[in-house]
Design a protein around this motif. Structure first.
Motif, PDB file in Angstrom:
ATOM      1  N   ALA A   6      26.568  37.761  84.049  1.00 58.72           N
ATOM      2  CA  ALA A   6      27.187  37.330  85.308  1.00 58.72           C
ATOM      3  C   ALA A   6      27.519  35.850  85.180  1.00 58.72           C
ATOM      4  N   TRP A   7      28.237  35.331  86.189  1.00 55.62           N
ATOM      5  CA  TRP A   7      28.525  33.895  86.217  1.00 55.62           C
ATOM      6  C   TRP A   7      27.310  33.127  86.714  1.00 55.62           C
ATOM      7  N   ASN A   8      27.142  31.913  86.226  1.00 54.58           N
ATOM      8  CA  ASN A   8      26.040  31.037  86.615  1.00 54.58           C
ATOM      9  C   ASN A   8      26.435  30.295  87.894  1.00 54.58           C
ATOM     10  N   LEU A   9      25.789  30.617  88.988  1.00 54.22           N
ATOM     11  CA  LEU A   9      26.123  30.012  90.281  1.00 54.22           C
ATOM     12  C   LEU A   9      25.831  28.522  90.323  1.00 54.22           C
ATOM     13  N   LYS A  12      29.206  25.560  88.162  1.00 56.56           N
ATOM     14  CA  LYS A  12      30.593  25.835  88.517  1.00 56.56           C
ATOM     15  C   LYS A  12      31.166  24.695  89.355  1.00 56.56           C
ATOM     16  N   VAL A  17      32.152  32.492  94.221  1.00 55.75           N
ATOM     17  CA  VAL A  17      31.735  33.654  93.448  1.00 55.75           C
ATOM     18  C   VAL A  17      31.277  34.719  94.434  1.00 55.75           C
ATOM     19  N   ASP A  18      31.718  35.962  94.229  1.00 58.28           N
ATOM     20  CA  ASP A  18      31.321  37.018  95.155  1.00 58.28           C
ATOM     21  C   ASP A  18      29.879  37.458  94.889  1.00 58.28           C
ATOM     22  N   SER A  19      29.380  38.393  95.682  1.00 61.63           N
ATOM     23  CA  SER A  19      27.972  38.796  95.590  1.00 61.63           C
ATOM     24  C   SER A  19      27.635  39.509  94.270  1.00 61.63           C
ATOM     25  N   SER A  20      28.628  40.073  93.603  1.00 62.78           N
ATOM     26  CA  SER A  20      28.373  40.709  92.304  1.00 62.78           C
ATOM     27  C   SER A  20      28.180  39.672  91.198  1.00 62.78           C
ATOM     28  N   ARG A  21      28.563  38.440  91.468  1.00 61.93           N
ATOM     29  CA  ARG A  21      28.554  37.322  90.503  1.00 61.93           C
ATOM     30  C   ARG A  21      29.496  37.585  89.333  1.00 61.93           C
ATOM     31  N   LEU A  24      35.675  35.711  90.829  1.00 59.80           N
ATOM     32  CA  LEU A  24      35.835  34.313  91.208  1.00 59.80           C
ATOM     33  C   LEU A  24      37.121  34.112  91.988  1.00 59.80           C
ATOM     34  N   ASN A  42      25.789  33.080  82.786  1.00 55.43           N
ATOM     35  CA  ASN A  42      24.384  32.797  83.060  1.00 55.43           C
ATOM     36  C   ASN A  42      23.539  32.622  81.799  1.00 55.43           C
TER      37      ASN A  42
END
Length: 158
Positions: A6-9, A12, A17-21, A24, A42
């Motif tokens: 997933a993306w690293n919150l 950025k 970023v949506d809830s699924s990560r 974008l 991540n």
């Protein structure tokens, strides 16, 4: 070692970023190089995995593509920096799926467009590497697939 999932919150800028990560949306003005959005995954890609592949679906290219980045550019098909790199592949836009394969067996990277291998983009991989994307166009939106769904690129990557 963990794989990117997933993306690293916490790593950025100018992106929501949506809830699924995984999805974008660009939140900057897209008017200059100071408000380009960027994010990385991540976890780094562990070199012992030998091959690592991920795909990005261009949900919306936004109002304009920024040519001041390093990588495979959607607006000019170049691979390099500031549009001064070398010609690499075809342009891409809304609806396209761009894949990236890091091959640690021979230290090369290739990209795909809609499941078609575009050939080696560069050689001599080194260092700690993370999947990442950059967006700089108002309305721009992408979604990443780190392997939770079937890839458009059907080659055997194992």
């Amino acid at each position: 070692m963990d794989l990117p999932t997933a993306w690293n919150l916490d790593d950025k800028s100018y992106l929501s970023v949506d809830s699924s990560r995984l999805r974008l949306n660009y939140e900057g003005l897209g008017e200059n190089n100071e408000d380009v959005g960027a994010i990385r995954a991540n976890h780094p890609i562990p070199p012992h995995c030998k091959l690592f592949y991920f795909e990005v679906t261009i949900i919306n290219e936004g109002k304009r593509w920024d040519d001041d980045s390093w990588g495979y550019h959607g607006d000019d098909g170049f691979f390099g920096f500031s549009g001064t790199g070398i010609p690499y592949g075809p342009l891409f836009s809304t609806g396209d799926i761009i894949g990236c394969c890091l091959n640690f067996k021979n230290n090369t990277v290739f990209y795909t467009k809609n499941g078609i291998n575009l050939g080696i983009a560069f050689r001599n991989l080194k260092g700690t590497l993370y999947p990442c994307v950059g967006l700089g166009s108002q309305g721009g939106s992408i979604e990443v697939n780190f392997g939770s769904r079937k890839f458009k690129f059907a080659a055997n990557l194992r």
